[in-house]
Write a protein that holds these residues in place. Structure first.
Motif, PDB file in Angstrom:
ATOM      1  N   LEU A  23      46.028  50.520 -13.515  1.00 55.19           N
ATOM      2  CA  LEU A  23      46.498  50.954 -15.033  1.00 55.19           C
ATOM      3  C   LEU A  23      47.948  51.460 -14.873  1.00 55.19           C
ATOM      4  O   LEU A  23      47.954  52.513 -14.170  1.00 55.19           O
ATOM      5  CB  LEU A  23      45.597  51.741 -15.724  1.00 55.19           C
ATOM      6  CG  LEU A  23      46.081  52.155 -17.016  1.00 55.19           C
ATOM      7  CD1 LEU A  23      46.216  50.882 -18.031  1.00 55.19           C
ATOM      8  CD2 LEU A  23      45.241  53.140 -17.777  1.00 55.19           C
ATOM      9  N   THR A  54      49.313  45.608 -14.945  1.00 59.55           N
ATOM     10  CA  THR A  54      48.088  46.427 -15.161  1.00 59.55           C
ATOM     11  C   THR A  54      46.957  45.193 -14.868  1.00 59.55           C
ATOM     12  O   THR A  54      47.058  44.032 -15.557  1.00 59.55           O
ATOM     13  CB  THR A  54      47.864  46.825 -16.635  1.00 59.55           C
ATOM     14  OG1 THR A  54      48.698  47.994 -16.658  1.00 59.55           O
ATOM     15  CG2 THR A  54      46.387  47.125 -16.722  1.00 59.55           C
ATOM     16  N   THR A 113      54.071  47.529 -16.900  1.00 61.89           N
ATOM     17  CA  THR A 113      52.768  47.448 -17.648  1.00 61.89           C
ATOM     18  C   THR A 113      52.177  45.966 -17.254  1.00 61.89           C
ATOM     19  O   THR A 113      50.919  46.136 -17.580  1.00 61.89           O
ATOM     20  CB  THR A 113      52.874  47.501 -19.118  1.00 61.89           C
ATOM     21  OG1 THR A 113      53.961  46.928 -19.747  1.00 61.89           O
ATOM     22  CG2 THR A 113      53.482  49.095 -19.292  1.00 61.89           C
TER      23      THR A 113
END
Lengths: 111, 114
Positions: B112, B86, B83
Motif C-alpha cells: 500500500l 499499490t 500510489t
C-alpha cells in the motif's frame, strides 16, 4: 491479453466433482494448457498442465478436447478448501516468461 | 517441495519512498519472475531473470527495477513509490532443466502506497 475464456464464477457442493471449463480457441500447436489456483491472499498454486492428452495427478484431472480449443479441469471430490480462483493459461512450450493470467473462475464449494 | 518466500506479506510506504521487495527460492531454480496482481487485470509480468545478473523487461517494467546478485534471490525495487503501485506483488521461480518449466509462486506481498 489472456488467451483464454473462463466463466467468472461457479458453485459446487462439497464432495461432488467440480468441472471448470476453459476456452482457448486460438491455441497453437506449441502451447501448453496450464491450470493454477489462488486461495484468498495467497500466491497462485500450480495444479496441472497438458498438451493434448488427458492428464491426472493427485490434485485434479485435465481433459483437453481433440481439437485443443477447450479444456476442463476436474476436481473429483471438492472440499471447502478448494474454494479459490482458478486460472487457465496457455503458454508456449519454450517461452517460460509468457504466463498470462486472466480473470479466472471463482469456485465456491458449499457445504 | 519448492519453496518461494517473500520478505513481507504486508507493506505500507509513502509516496516517493524507495521500496525493496525481496524474494528467495530454495530449489536452485535458474528463472525468477516478478508479477503484480490487480483486480480485473489478472497477473502482469514486471521483470524476469534467467540467470544471476541477468534481467529482462516484462510487460510493465516502468517505475520498477530488479537485482539478481545471487541465484536464489531476486529483488524488486520501486525507485520512487507512487500510489498507482499499490498492488499485490508476486514472485515466482522455475527451473530451466525441464521443458515444462512450471512456475512456482511465493505467498505475495500486499503493498500500500499512501
Amino acid at each position: 491479453d489472456a488467451k483464454t475464456t473462463q466463466p467468472p464464477s461457479m458453485d459446487c457442493a462439497e464432495g461432488r466433482a467440480a468441472n471448470l471449463p476453459c476456452n482457448h480457441s486460438t491455441i497453437s500447436g506449441n502451447e501448453y494448457v496450464y491450470w493454477y489456483r489462488q486461495i484468498h491472499s495467497q500466491g497462485p498454486q500450480y495444479i496441472i498442465h497438458g498438451l493434448k492428452n488427458n492428464e491426472t495427478n493427485e490434485m485434479a484431472s485435465l481433459i483437453i478436447t481433440e481439437d485443443r480449443k477447450s479444456s476442463t479441469l476436474i476436481l473429483p471430490h471438492a472440499t471447502l478448501r478448494d474454494t479459490a480462483v482458478y486460472y487457465c493459461i496457455v503458454r508456449p512450450l519454450y517461452n517460460n516468461n509468457d504466463m498470462r493470467f486472466g480473470a479466472g473462475t471463482r469456485l465456491t464449494v458449499k457445504p | 517441495d519448492v519453496k518461494v518466500t517473500q520478505s513481507s506479506r504486508y507493506l505500507v510506504k509513502r509516496t516517493g519512498e524507495k521500496v525493496f521487495l525481496e524474494c528467495v527460492q530454495d530449489m536452485d531454480h535458474e528463472n525468477m519472475f516478478w508479477y503484480r496482481q490487480d483486480p480485473g487485470l489478472g497477473l502482469r509480468l514486471i521483470y524476469f531473470s534467467y540467470d544471476v545478473k541477468m534481467k529482462e523487461k516484462g510487460d510493465i517494467p516502468e517505475g520498477y527495477s530488479v537485482s539478481r546478485e545471487k541465484k536464489e534471490r531476486f529483488s524488486l525495487i520501486l525507485e520512487s513509490a507512487s500510489t498507482n503501485q499499490t498492488s499485490m506483488y508476486l514472485c515466482a521461480s522455475s527451473s530451466s532443466g525441464s521443458i515444462y518449466e512450471t512456475q512456482y509462486f511465493g505467498p505475495g506481498t500486499r503493498l500500500l502506497v499512501l
